[in-house]
Design a protein around this motif. Structure first.
Motif, short mmCIF file in Angstrom:
data_model
loop_
_atom_site.label_atom_id
_atom_site.label_comp_id
_atom_site.label_asym_id
_atom_site.label_seq_id
_atom_site.Cartn_x
_atom_site.Cartn_y
_atom_site.Cartn_z
N ALA A 67 -1.29 -0.32 14.33
CA ALA A 67 -1.80 -1.68 14.54
C ALA A 67 -0.66 -2.71 14.59
O ALA A 67 -0.89 -3.86 14.93
N GLY A 68 0.55 -2.30 14.23
CA GLY A 68 1.69 -3.19 14.29
C GLY A 68 2.01 -3.93 13.00
O GLY A 68 2.89 -4.77 12.98
N PHE A 69 1.30 -3.61 11.92
CA PHE A 69 1.52 -4.29 10.65
C PHE A 69 2.69 -3.70 9.86
O PHE A 69 3.22 -4.35 8.98
N LEU A 70 3.06 -2.46 10.16
CA LEU A 70 4.16 -1.79 9.48
C LEU A 70 5.11 -1.17 10.49
O LEU A 70 4.70 -0.85 11.61
N THR A 71 6.35 -0.96 10.06
CA THR A 71 7.28 -0.12 10.81
C THR A 71 7.54 1.11 9.96
O THR A 71 7.37 1.08 8.72
N SER A 72 7.92 2.19 10.59
CA SER A 72 8.23 3.40 9.85
C SER A 72 9.60 3.91 10.26
O SER A 72 10.05 3.71 11.38
N LEU A 73 10.25 4.56 9.30
CA LEU A 73 11.57 5.12 9.53
C LEU A 73 11.62 6.48 8.86
O LEU A 73 11.41 6.59 7.65
N ARG A 74 11.86 7.51 9.66
CA ARG A 74 11.94 8.88 9.14
C ARG A 74 13.38 9.15 8.72
O ARG A 74 14.31 8.99 9.51
N ILE A 75 13.57 9.57 7.46
CA ILE A 75 14.87 9.96 6.94
C ILE A 75 14.69 11.32 6.30
O ILE A 75 14.04 11.44 5.25
N GLY A 76 15.24 12.34 6.95
CA GLY A 76 15.03 13.70 6.46
C GLY A 76 13.57 14.06 6.53
O GLY A 76 12.94 13.90 7.57
N LYS A 77 13.01 14.52 5.42
CA LYS A 77 11.59 14.89 5.41
C LYS A 77 10.68 13.77 4.91
O LYS A 77 9.48 13.95 4.77
N PHE A 78 11.26 12.61 4.64
CA PHE A 78 10.48 11.48 4.12
C PHE A 78 10.37 10.36 5.14
O PHE A 78 11.27 10.16 5.95
N THR A 79 9.26 9.63 5.08
CA THR A 79 9.06 8.49 5.95
C THR A 79 8.93 7.24 5.09
O THR A 79 8.19 7.23 4.11
N TYR A 80 9.67 6.21 5.49
CA TYR A 80 9.70 4.95 4.77
C TYR A 80 8.99 3.88 5.59
O TYR A 80 9.07 3.87 6.82
N PHE A 81 8.32 2.97 4.89
CA PHE A 81 7.52 1.96 5.56
C PHE A 81 7.91 0.57 5.10
O PHE A 81 8.19 0.34 3.92
N LYS A 82 7.89 -0.35 6.06
CA LYS A 82 8.15 -1.77 5.79
C LYS A 82 7.07 -2.59 6.47
O LYS A 82 6.59 -2.23 7.55
N ARG A 83 6.74 -3.69 5.87
CA ARG A 83 5.78 -4.62 6.46
C ARG A 83 6.48 -5.43 7.55
O ARG A 83 7.64 -5.82 7.40
N VAL A 84 5.77 -5.68 8.65
CA VAL A 84 6.29 -6.53 9.72
C VAL A 84 5.90 -7.97 9.34
O VAL A 84 4.71 -8.31 9.38
N PRO A 85 6.86 -8.79 8.98
CA PRO A 85 6.54 -10.12 8.44
C PRO A 85 5.66 -10.98 9.33
O PRO A 85 4.76 -11.66 8.84
N ALA A 86 5.89 -10.98 10.60
CA ALA A 86 5.14 -11.88 11.50
C ALA A 86 3.80 -11.31 11.95
O ALA A 86 3.01 -12.02 12.58
N ALA A 87 3.51 -10.07 11.63
CA ALA A 87 2.31 -9.42 12.17
C ALA A 87 1.02 -10.11 11.77
O ALA A 87 0.11 -10.27 12.60
N MET A 88 0.90 -10.52 10.52
CA MET A 88 -0.33 -11.18 10.08
C MET A 88 -0.48 -12.54 10.74
O MET A 88 -1.59 -12.93 11.12
N ASP A 89 0.63 -13.27 10.88
CA ASP A 89 0.57 -14.57 11.55
C ASP A 89 0.15 -14.40 13.01
O ASP A 89 -0.66 -15.19 13.53
N GLU A 90 0.68 -13.39 13.67
CA GLU A 90 0.31 -13.13 15.07
C GLU A 90 -1.16 -12.77 15.18
O GLU A 90 -1.86 -13.22 16.09
N PHE A 91 -1.66 -11.96 14.23
CA PHE A 91 -3.07 -11.59 14.24
C PHE A 91 -3.94 -12.81 14.01
O PHE A 91 -4.94 -13.01 14.70
N ALA A 92 -3.56 -13.67 13.08
CA ALA A 92 -4.32 -14.90 12.81
C ALA A 92 -4.36 -15.78 14.05
O ALA A 92 -5.39 -16.39 14.37
N GLU A 93 -3.26 -15.85 14.77
CA GLU A 93 -3.21 -16.64 16.00
C GLU A 93 -4.15 -16.06 17.05
O GLU A 93 -4.82 -16.81 17.77
N GLU A 94 -4.19 -14.73 17.15
CA GLU A 94 -5.11 -14.10 18.11
C GLU A 94 -6.55 -14.44 17.76
O GLU A 94 -7.36 -14.69 18.66
N ILE A 95 -6.87 -14.46 16.49
CA ILE A 95 -8.23 -14.81 16.04
C ILE A 95 -8.54 -16.26 16.39
O ILE A 95 -9.64 -16.57 16.88
#
Length: 98
Positions: A67-95
């Protein structure tokens, strides 16, 4: 499915909302060594924090990433996640444009 509907569906689950809350300020919710400013938080730590299985957490994280709210980064056998800061603002604007 229209992108706005996918985003709304991604937010329609309490676990996914909690993931977004946790990742908004990971230093407040995860201990030293459980998150990295550049990589994010490992999915295993997220599942532990929520008290759900790793596969269930993985499914929720996948929905949020698609949905675009998180990014993921695979390092070895683990996946790390970060929130996309502007994603909620962009969604609110679409609404607002509806």
């Amino acid at each position: 499915m229209k992108p706005i509907l996918a985003k709304a569906a991604a937010l329609a689950n309490p676990n996914r909302l909690q993931i977004l809350e946790l990742l908004e300020a990971p230093s407040l919710h995860f201990g030293p060594g459980q998150f990295d400013e550049s990589a994010g938080v490992c999915g295993l730590y997220i599942s532990e924090k929520l008290g759900i299985s790793a596969p269930t957490a993985s499914a929720h994280l996948k929905v949020l990433t698609q949905a675009g709210f998180l990014t993921s980064l695979r390092i070895g056998k683990f996946t790390y996640f970060k929130r996309v800061p502007a994603a909620m603002d962009e969604f609110a604007e679409e609404i607002r444009k509806l």
